[in-house]
Design an enzyme around this catalytic site. Sequence first.
Site, short mmCIF file in Angstrom:
data_model
loop_
_atom_site.label_atom_id
_atom_site.label_comp_id
_atom_site.label_asym_id
_atom_site.label_seq_id
_atom_site.Cartn_x
_atom_site.Cartn_y
_atom_site.Cartn_z
N GLY A 56 -0.93 0.82 13.55
CA GLY A 56 -0.41 0.66 12.09
C GLY A 56 -1.20 1.37 11.24
N ASP A 99 -10.04 2.86 2.13
CA ASP A 99 -9.75 2.07 3.31
C ASP A 99 -10.55 3.07 4.51
OD1 ASP A 99 -8.86 -0.03 2.63
OD2 ASP A 99 -6.74 0.43 2.90
N GLY A 133 -4.21 0.30 18.56
CA GLY A 133 -3.17 -0.02 17.49
C GLY A 133 -2.58 1.29 16.86
N LYS A 174 0.58 -1.44 -0.07
CA LYS A 174 0.07 -0.03 0.02
C LYS A 174 0.72 1.25 0.06
CE LYS A 174 -4.31 -1.79 2.11
NZ LYS A 174 -5.23 -1.85 2.85
P1 ATR Z 1 -2.19 -2.47 9.69
O1 ATR Z 1 -1.39 -1.84 8.90
O2 ATR Z 1 -3.17 -3.44 9.06
O3 ATR Z 1 -3.00 -1.64 10.62
P2 ATR Z 1 0.23 -3.43 11.45
O4 ATR Z 1 0.88 -2.12 10.88
O5 ATR Z 1 0.72 -4.66 11.46
O6 ATR Z 1 -1.10 -3.71 10.73
O7 ATR Z 1 -0.34 -2.76 12.73
C1 ATR Z 1 -0.85 -3.84 13.76
C2 ATR Z 1 -1.34 -3.26 15.08
O8 ATR Z 1 -1.84 -4.20 15.93
C3 ATR Z 1 -0.08 -2.65 15.68
O9 ATR Z 1 -0.44 -1.57 16.42
C4 ATR Z 1 0.25 -3.48 16.77
O10 ATR Z 1 0.86 -3.26 17.90
P3 ATR Z 1 2.30 -2.94 18.22
O11 ATR Z 1 2.64 -1.55 17.44
O12 ATR Z 1 2.56 -2.74 19.77
O13 ATR Z 1 3.23 -3.99 17.33
C5 ATR Z 1 -1.10 -4.27 17.18
N1 ATR Z 1 -1.00 -5.70 17.60
C6 ATR Z 1 -0.52 -6.63 17.05
N2 ATR Z 1 -0.57 -7.54 17.89
C7 ATR Z 1 -1.11 -7.13 19.17
C8 ATR Z 1 -1.30 -7.80 20.21
N3 ATR Z 1 -0.96 -9.04 20.47
N4 ATR Z 1 -1.69 -7.09 21.28
C9 ATR Z 1 -1.82 -5.67 21.18
N5 ATR Z 1 -1.74 -5.14 19.96
C10 ATR Z 1 -1.25 -5.89 18.85
#
Ligand code: ATR
Length: 523
Positions: A379, A354, A377, A318
């Site tokens: 991301g 999105d 989150g 993306k």
């Molecule tokens: P996307 O682009 O789809 O949003 P991403 O960039 O991989 O995906 O982001 C995933 C989010 O989920 C991140 O904020 C991640 O938190 P971290 O910044 O701490 O990595 C969060 N996330 C993934 N697994 C998690 C978990 N088990 N508990 C809490 N947050 C989680």
Amino acid sequence: MICIPITDKTEREAILTLERSAAAADAVELRMDLIENGRLEKLMAAARRASGRVKIIVTCRRKEEATLIAGDHHCLTRKKEISKATKMTLFRQAVLLKADFIDMELAHGENEIRKLRAFCRKQKSETQIIVSWHDLDKTPSLKRLKEIFQASVDAGADIVKIVPLARCMEDNLKILSLITYARQQGRKIIAMCMGEQGQISRMMAPLWGSYLCFAVLPGGKKSAPGQLTVRTMREFRHLLHDNRCAVQPWLLPPGSPNFVLLGNPVHHSLSPLMHNKALEAMGINGHYSAFCVTDLARAISGIRGMNIRGASVTIPFKTDVMQYLDEIDPDAAALGAVNTIVNQRGRLAGYNTDWSGLMQAIREKISIAGNRFVILGAGGAARAAVYGIQKEGGHPVVVNRTPEKGRALAELLDCPFHPFTELDRLSAPVLINTTSVGLYPQVNRSPVPAGMLANYALVVDVIYNPLKTKLLQDAEAQGCKIISGLEMFVRQGAGQLKLWTGREAPLTLMKKTVRERLETLEN
Ligand code: ATR
């Protein structure tokens, strides 16, 4: 030329198919290896009776190939291998019966091909020899394809036929380059890719300069994976012809667009199902296919070269994709992510649906302006949520497991940040989960303890598999309203269709289609 392969098991069935095919196609290919006990003179006579102008190709493949093709669920096998000598006798008979073409594999041996050529000369025959090469496993490098092309020419081919299996979208581009290479040398070539990933080359190869393309009668047996029906090929050709744009494929009329999904991996994507259903309901004669991309730059060249009308872009491309586009919509630029490409006559524009899909889904339940939103989150999905909420006058608060990432996003978009440990102190009208916690197969996990959900009136999850995550189940039990990721998914898809076609997409149908598929998967 559109050619229908005749692959029936018996001579009688083959004659019936020939009668239907000769009228529908420009050429028929008699697969003598598959028509058991088929008599060439009978079959050729039937073809000529059915149409005075249909061209006849006589083919007799090796057993290995016919068996492998069965992988496409079209079981084309024969009992025993036909010897080289029997094949040569058959081919000589085809010359005497004035077949238009004989298809001989390069693997048959240069000597045999030369012998057949000599026989044609002696008979003063006009039969042309197609020297063919297939790879049922992969598409080799362009360099290798050129070597195979040259070997076929050297063996005495009037027409070279090269048909490998496409494993990814870029393989189609090798075929495009190969056709261009052959045409530059003034040679006739038949080239396309087999398989689902190669379908686009079956449509486009005649435009690129392939001498003929293969198609099947509706409901007919395919002789190679990925073949399209003769009706699809014809409609496509008519649309091009009517608009006099055969050499400028980006001028494709509104009726025949192709759309693709670029991502890696893509095999689990529900976008092809959703978009094809929507296109059909909208009466748009187009097709949406998923491509597993390994080389993004080449895939983008493919969109231009093959005149793909629009593309969806998904993980992990993306952000990377932006550097290859001609213009980026301001919202997508602000988000640093593109999920939609629109091909405007060769100029590629990037958009992001999105964030707008998520906002539409929320707006239907609650007003965004003036309200506070807790976003879990940090991301890409979190960024889209924060951006959209701010744009619509709402107040986002970022909460993330890793404080550095959460703080960075909050600083970038100028909003408050809290670590996960402070979640129990927060409350707001809306909670939005953008983390992957609870995504299939970890369906029993939730990012928020159930008791804390009473702090929210509406809980939104961007996850759509499962349809109702543990978070949403807990939220409902606490009396919250909920929005599933399905609502966002279908709206981002509808937004893409609007950008590609200028028309409203059938949202209810799209939702039903995706929900039914997910329910099937869940059971
Ligand atoms: P996307 O682009 O789809 O949003 P991403 O960039 O991989 O995906 O982001 C995933 C989010 O989920 C991140 O904020 C991640 O938190 P971290 O910044 O701490 O990595 C969060 N996330 C993934 N697994 C998690 C978990 N088990 N508990 C809490 N947050 C989680």
